[in-house]
Design a protein around this motif. Structure first.
Motif, PDB file in Angstrom:
ATOM      1  N   ARG A   1       0.814  -1.222   0.000  1.00 42.75           N
ATOM      2  CA  ARG A   1       0.000   0.000   0.000  1.00 42.75           C
ATOM      3  C   ARG A   1       0.843   1.265   0.000  1.00 42.75           C
ATOM      4  NH1 ARG A   1      -2.935  -4.276  -0.988  1.00 42.75           N
ATOM      5  NH2 ARG A   1      -5.159  -3.854  -0.879  1.00 42.75           N
ATOM      6  N   LEU A   2       2.168   1.132   0.030  1.00 42.20           N
ATOM      7  CA  LEU A   2       3.037   2.303  -0.058  1.00 42.20           C
ATOM      8  C   LEU A   2       3.510   2.531  -1.493  1.00 42.20           C
ATOM      9  CD1 LEU A   2       5.125   1.849   3.213  1.00 42.20           C
ATOM     10  CD2 LEU A   2       3.420   3.609   2.745  1.00 42.20           C
ATOM     11  N   CYS A   3       4.101   1.485  -2.111  1.00 46.08           N
ATOM     12  CA  CYS A   3       4.586   1.645  -3.495  1.00 46.08           C
ATOM     13  C   CYS A   3       3.574   1.154  -4.518  1.00 46.08           C
ATOM     14  CB  CYS A   3       5.895   0.893  -3.673  1.00 46.08           C
ATOM     15  SG  CYS A   3       5.759  -0.906  -3.500  1.00 46.08           S
ATOM     16  N   LYS A   4       2.498   0.479  -4.062  1.00 45.05           N
ATOM     17  CA  LYS A   4       1.408  -0.001  -4.918  1.00 45.05           C
ATOM     18  C   LYS A   4       1.880  -1.041  -5.939  1.00 45.05           C
ATOM     19  CE  LYS A   4      -1.218   4.275  -4.378  1.00 45.05           C
ATOM     20  NZ  LYS A   4      -0.333   4.787  -3.312  1.00 45.05           N
ATOM     21  N   CYS A   5       2.944  -1.742  -5.615  1.00 40.98           N
ATOM     22  CA  CYS A   5       3.466  -2.811  -6.471  1.00 40.98           C
ATOM     23  C   CYS A   5       3.447  -4.125  -5.694  1.00 40.98           C
ATOM     24  CB  CYS A   5       4.893  -2.482  -6.915  1.00 40.98           C
ATOM     25  SG  CYS A   5       5.044  -0.897  -7.776  1.00 40.98           S
ATOM     26  N   LEU A   6       3.798  -5.208  -6.377  1.00 46.91           N
ATOM     27  CA  LEU A   6       3.875  -6.502  -5.704  1.00 46.91           C
ATOM     28  C   LEU A   6       4.838  -6.400  -4.531  1.00 46.91           C
ATOM     29  CD1 LEU A   6       3.091  -9.589  -5.843  1.00 46.91           C
ATOM     30  CD2 LEU A   6       5.252  -9.899  -7.063  1.00 46.91           C
ATOM     31  N   LEU A   7       4.439  -6.961  -3.401  1.00 46.50           N
ATOM     32  CA  LEU A   7       5.282  -6.909  -2.207  1.00 46.50           C
ATOM     33  C   LEU A   7       6.653  -7.515  -2.491  1.00 46.50           C
ATOM     34  CD1 LEU A   7       2.609  -7.973   0.403  1.00 46.50           C
ATOM     35  CD2 LEU A   7       3.889  -5.823   0.493  1.00 46.50           C
ATOM     36  N   HIS A   8       7.685  -6.777  -2.135  1.00 44.34           N
ATOM     37  CA  HIS A   8       9.059  -7.255  -2.273  1.00 44.34           C
ATOM     38  C   HIS A   8       9.688  -7.274  -0.890  1.00 44.34           C
ATOM     39  CE1 HIS A   8      13.057  -7.924  -3.852  1.00 44.34           C
ATOM     40  NE2 HIS A   8      13.499  -6.852  -3.206  1.00 44.34           N
ATOM     41  N   GLU A   9      10.208  -8.432  -0.493  1.00 46.18           N
ATOM     42  CA  GLU A   9      10.691  -8.619   0.870  1.00 46.18           C
ATOM     43  C   GLU A   9       9.622  -8.144   1.853  1.00 46.18           C
ATOM     44  OE1 GLU A   9      14.483  -6.710   1.278  1.00 46.18           O
ATOM     45  OE2 GLU A   9      15.535  -8.360   0.318  1.00 46.18           O
ATOM     46  N   PRO A  10       8.451  -8.802   1.840  1.00 41.43           N
ATOM     47  CA  PRO A  10       7.331  -8.355   2.671  1.00 41.43           C
ATOM     48  C   PRO A  10       7.698  -8.316   4.143  1.00 41.43           C
ATOM     49  CG  PRO A  10       6.999 -10.614   1.931  1.00 41.43           C
ATOM     50  CD  PRO A  10       8.177 -10.087   1.172  1.00 41.43           C
ATOM     51  N   THR A  11       7.350  -7.232   4.792  1.00 38.77           N
ATOM     52  CA  THR A  11       7.666  -7.039   6.207  1.00 38.77           C
ATOM     53  C   THR A  11       6.397  -6.651   6.945  1.00 38.77           C
ATOM     54  OG1 THR A  11       9.901  -6.314   5.624  1.00 38.77           O
ATOM     55  CG2 THR A  11       9.104  -5.760   7.828  1.00 38.77           C
ATOM     56  N   THR A  12       6.073  -7.393   7.980  1.00 43.73           N
ATOM     57  CA  THR A  12       4.860  -7.129   8.758  1.00 43.73           C
ATOM     58  C   THR A  12       5.208  -6.254   9.959  1.00 43.73           C
ATOM     59  OG1 THR A  12       3.935  -9.264   8.095  1.00 43.73           O
ATOM     60  CG2 THR A  12       2.946  -8.193  10.011  1.00 43.73           C
ATOM     61  N   VAL A  13       4.499  -5.137  10.097  1.00 44.29           N
ATOM     62  CA  VAL A  13       4.775  -4.189  11.176  1.00 44.29           C
ATOM     63  C   VAL A  13       3.894  -4.499  12.391  1.00 44.29           C
ATOM     64  CG1 VAL A  13       5.594  -2.368   9.657  1.00 44.29           C
ATOM     65  CG2 VAL A  13       3.166  -2.549  10.126  1.00 44.29           C
ATOM     66  N   GLU A  14       4.054  -3.677  13.433  1.00 45.80           N
ATOM     67  CA  GLU A  14       3.439  -3.967  14.724  1.00 45.80           C
ATOM     68  C   GLU A  14       1.920  -4.114  14.661  1.00 45.80           C
ATOM     69  OE1 GLU A  14       5.296  -1.347  14.079  1.00 45.80           O
ATOM     70  OE2 GLU A  14       7.190  -1.600  15.146  1.00 45.80           O
ATOM     71  N   CYS A  15       1.269  -3.339  13.804  1.00 43.85           N
ATOM     72  CA  CYS A  15      -0.194  -3.350  13.750  1.00 43.85           C
ATOM     73  C   CYS A  15      -0.743  -4.542  12.978  1.00 43.85           C
ATOM     74  CB  CYS A  15      -0.699  -2.060  13.124  1.00 43.85           C
ATOM     75  SG  CYS A  15      -0.079  -1.771  11.451  1.00 43.85           S
ATOM     76  N   GLY A  16       0.124  -5.294  12.289  1.00 46.27           N
ATOM     77  CA  GLY A  16      -0.319  -6.467  11.548  1.00 46.27           C
ATOM     78  C   GLY A  16      -0.397  -6.276  10.046  1.00 46.27           C
ATOM     79  N   HIS A  17      -0.182  -5.050   9.542  1.00 43.34           N
ATOM     80  CA  HIS A  17      -0.190  -4.811   8.098  1.00 43.34           C
ATOM     81  C   HIS A  17       1.202  -5.069   7.515  1.00 43.34           C
ATOM     82  CE1 HIS A  17      -3.798  -2.371   9.260  1.00 43.34           C
ATOM     83  NE2 HIS A  17      -4.269  -3.038   8.227  1.00 43.34           N
TER      84      HIS A  17
END
Length: 763
Positions: A145-161
């Motif tokens: 939802r930041l770069c609007k591209c396929l997730l690359h090296e997906p990282t999950t933050v504290e809130c779960g997104h």
């Protein structure tokens, strides 16, 4: 109803010239403000006809009126006449740009006019748009939802997104764009060293292998570009485009890189491809216009700028650029020493040649006005049977080609790749297949692929439930949680592991800070994947979980037992919980909603005593290391029928104890005894030293008041349990009294204890 229009009033070249009638000019201006643009244009025409030499200001006023009336061809004559008398400036062309763009929007793109509802929220609020919002394809489940591209090296933050790791490294990103929760920072003020989500990374690489590889090259190209290493960055972008040629944002960035490297022809090629893929993306047309303009192809750049304004009417920056380029297009007609002699506006000449398209575009020339049709309807119409699918030649002309203004305007209909032109007397034409076209459910089933919202698909057989199993319970993830080190577990499994040791079960990284914050937020992307693509398996997993929870919440069949101290009904019992087994037990009692467990004293043979008291949790306070202080209060007594164990802690099958009620003379006797023992207890407490009374009051509170109906509660009067808790008795003696179901026997026992402690008290 008359419409008042505020119009840019061009100054007259020679206000005092012979035979210009000021009164008629005032009438023309008033008629123009009233919205009768054709009449205003006729007045200006009559004024110009009486002049020996055309007046530039009058020509521009007439041109603006004709433009607002939708009579573009005639307006161009006047603009050209004005241009022959002096260069047209960008600020003199806003009405022409607006009108052409509006015509494109309504007649060619099929968008509603000012009263329509298709404008974006930014347009409705008057906010200038940069072409990014609302133009790209809908974001799918696997898009960042930041770069609007396929997730690359997906990282999950504290809130779960979940976001791309490189996107989160941007210092400007301080909160989640989805839930607005602020990101945590380390104590030294440095950003968190976030790790990629191992399970999601493997899943994306498996489902979208080609695009993931392209995304890797793309990211590497971005980094090299940021380091000003343009040639190597371009190699990475080329490799990415070879793998995924239909990703709009990738093409967009490579085109921007070409512009920065001054490879304008290559930039135009990428931008043209981008316009075909995303015909309604304003940034695509803006980028192509910029590349064409830098390449000196202003006529073609004008088409793209006007398309941008048609798609985003409030994009002020591009609107001004369109006016600038249109001004240069007009000026180019009179360059190279070909400045013609000023002509009477009705005599034709250069203006007439400008609006006459070549033979190859005759089918797109302005059509004759039909009876009953408006002037605006006559512009940009297409004759039946015209070769309207010639957009590729219009949009990407040979290098070095030039066009007249009429050719530019004739080529204005929307570019190839999905925008349909309207044909008079013809049915709707078949649209081309979009590269990101979604598969219908039946199509997806027949081709054995799974469709993702946004256009991505993957073979159904690639999604294996084995890839989504918790490494601790070896079952499908239920309430998946990602640790800061990037590993994923079921929430309940992770909590049980952290009860024993504050390290990741897989990589052994210290998770004490994670444990301290107790930020066990579910990984929302993982949960959505499970719900959407493994719904049946998840439903089975949920059924098992609910059955286990139901079993845990049955306080008759299997009651959790805390083996520690004596507890009594109505009496507070604060607990310090630190053993892993009891941390699990307390947590389960809270999760099931019972908030209750049994308290018994230890027994060398059986493990715990045969009688105890149920405690109810009123509050729990957790410490960073996982320990907790639990505030409980006694609610009821029970007898143990059978002993058991579950996951390390004791359990029991029980039956609840209640006092036997009496009546008649026996009740009268109990009431008298009740009052006498209460008075005896009150006298004993009053006679205690102040320091002893203070300790009792701080821990147990005041002696409860005398109960007028001692049989009202199944456990008898509250003061008797308070007294039993504070009297200096051994646990075994207290347990004997707790087990009594006769209030009379309990009062007799308490009285004997009071007599005993009173006699032994030092004087």
């Amino acid at each position: 109803m008359e419409t008042r229009v505020e119009m840019f009033m061009h100054p007259l070249s020679n206000p005092g010239a012979a035979r210009i009638c000021p009164e008629m000019l005032e009438v023309a201006e008033e008629v123009n403000r009233a919205g009768d643009y054709s009449l205003a244009a006729e007045i200006y025409t009559s004024q110009l006809a009486d002049l020996q030499h055309p007046d530039r200001g009058l020509c521009l006023r007439k041109a603006d009126c004709l433009t607002q009336a939708g009579r573009i061809s005639e307006a161009l004559d006047s603009y050209c006449t004005a241009a022959s008398l002096g260069k047209l400036h960008p600020e003199e062309l806003p009405l022409l740009v607006d009108t052409i763009a509006r015509t494109l929007r309504e007649k060619e793109l099929g968008f509603p006019g000012p009263g329509g509802k298709s404008t974006s929220s930014s347009e409705e609020e008057g906010v200038e748009s940069d072409g990014e919002c609302g133009d790209d394809e809908a974001l799918d489940l696997f898009s960042c939802r930041l770069c609007k591209c396929l997730l690359h090296e997906p990282t999950t933050v504290e809130c779960g997104h979940t976001f791309c790791k490189i996107c989160l490294e941007d210092e400007a990103i301080t909160e989640c764009v989805q839930c607005k929760e602020q990101f945590n920072e380390k104590k030294d003020g440095l950003p968190n060293d976030r790790r990629l989500d191992v399970v999601l990374s493997g899943l994306l690489g498996k489902l979208f292998a080609t695009e993931s590889k392209a995304r890797k090259f793309w990211i590497e190209g971005q980094v090299l570009w940021g380091e000003k290493n343009h040639s190597e960055a371009l190699e990475k972008y080329n490799a990415a485009v070879d793998l995924a040629p239909s990703i709009g944002r990738l093409l967009c960035q490579r085109a921007e890189l070409h512009v920065e490297m001054r490879n304008f022809s290559l930039a135009v090629q990428d931008a043209s491809s981008l316009c075909r893929i995303k015909p309604h993306w304003t940034k695509a047309h803006s980028l192509k216009a910029t590349a064409l303009s830098e390449a000196g192809r202003n006529d073609e750049a004008l088409q793209e700028y006007l398309m941008c304004v048609a798609l985003k009417p409030n994009w002020t920056k591009v609107k001004l650029q369109a006016q600038k380029v249109l001004s240069e297009v007009f000026s180019s007609v009179f360059e190279n020493g070909n400045m013609p002699t000023p002509l009477h506006p009705l005599q034709g000449g250069v203006a007439s040649r400008l609006i006459k398209p070549p033979a190859s575009l005759m089918s797109l020339r302005p059509q004759a006005k039909k009876p009953g049709s408006s002037s605006q309807d006559s512009e940009f119409s297409v004759s039946k049977g015209s070769p309207v699918d010639d957009s590729s030649s219009r949009l990407t002309p040979p290098e070095g080609s030039t066009k007249s203004l009429a050719e530019v305007l004739a080529a204005l209909p929307a570019p190839r790749g999905g925008v349909k032109r309207k044909h008079s007397g013809e049915g709707p034409s078949a649209g081309t297949n979009h590269p990101t076209k979604l598969l219908r459910p039946d199509e997806a089933g027949s081709s054995q692929t799974v469709s993702v919202c946004g256009g991505r698909t993957f073979p159904a057989e690639l999604l294996d439930s084995g890839d989504m199993e918790c490494p601790l319970c070896m079952r499908l993830f239920y309430e998946p949680v990602a640790t800061p080190c990037g590993h994923t577990f079921c929430l309940k499994c992770l909590e049980r592991c952290l009860d024993h040791k504050s390290n990741c079960p897989l990589c052994k990284e210290n998770l004490s800070e994670y444990l301290a914050t107790r930020g066990y937020n579910k990984t929302l992307l993982m949960e959505e994947v499970l719900q959407r693509y493994l719904g049946d398996e998840l439903a089975d997993r949920k059924t098992i979980h609910e059955e286990e929870r139901k079993e845990l919440s049955n306080l008759n069949q299997e009651v959790p037992v805390f083996v520690c101290t004596m507890a009594f009904p109505t009496i507070p019992c604060p607990l310090h919980v630190f053993e892993p087994r009891y941390r699990l037990m307390i947590r389960r009692s809270m999760e099931t909603g019972t908030k209750q467990f049994g308290m018994c004293i230890a027994d060398e043979l059986k493990g715990f005593a045969d009688y105890g008291c149920m405690l109810e949790v009123r509050d729990v306070k957790f410490f960073p290391d996982g320990r907790s202080v639990v505030d409980t209060i006694g609610v009821s007594r029970f007898k143990v029928l059978s002993h058991g164990q579950r996951d390390g802690y004791h359990t029991a099958k029980i039956e609840y104890l209640e006092d036997k009620k009496v009546e008649g003379d026996e009740l009268v006797e109990i009431l008298k005894m009740h009052d006498a023992v209460y008075e005896q207890a009150n006298n004993w407490f009053t006679s205690l030293k102040d320091n002893m009374k203070s300790q009792i009051l701080s821990h147990f509170g005041h002696l409860p008041s005398n109960d007028p109906d001692p049989q009202a509660s199944p456990s008898g009067p509250a003061w008797s349990w308070w007294l039993l808790a504070v009297l200096p008795l051994e646990n075994r003696a207290q347990l004997t009294i707790l087990a009594m179901t006769s209030l009379k026997d309990r009062l007799i026992a308490i009285r004997r204890v009071l007599i005993f402690v009173t006699r032994r008290r030092p004087r």
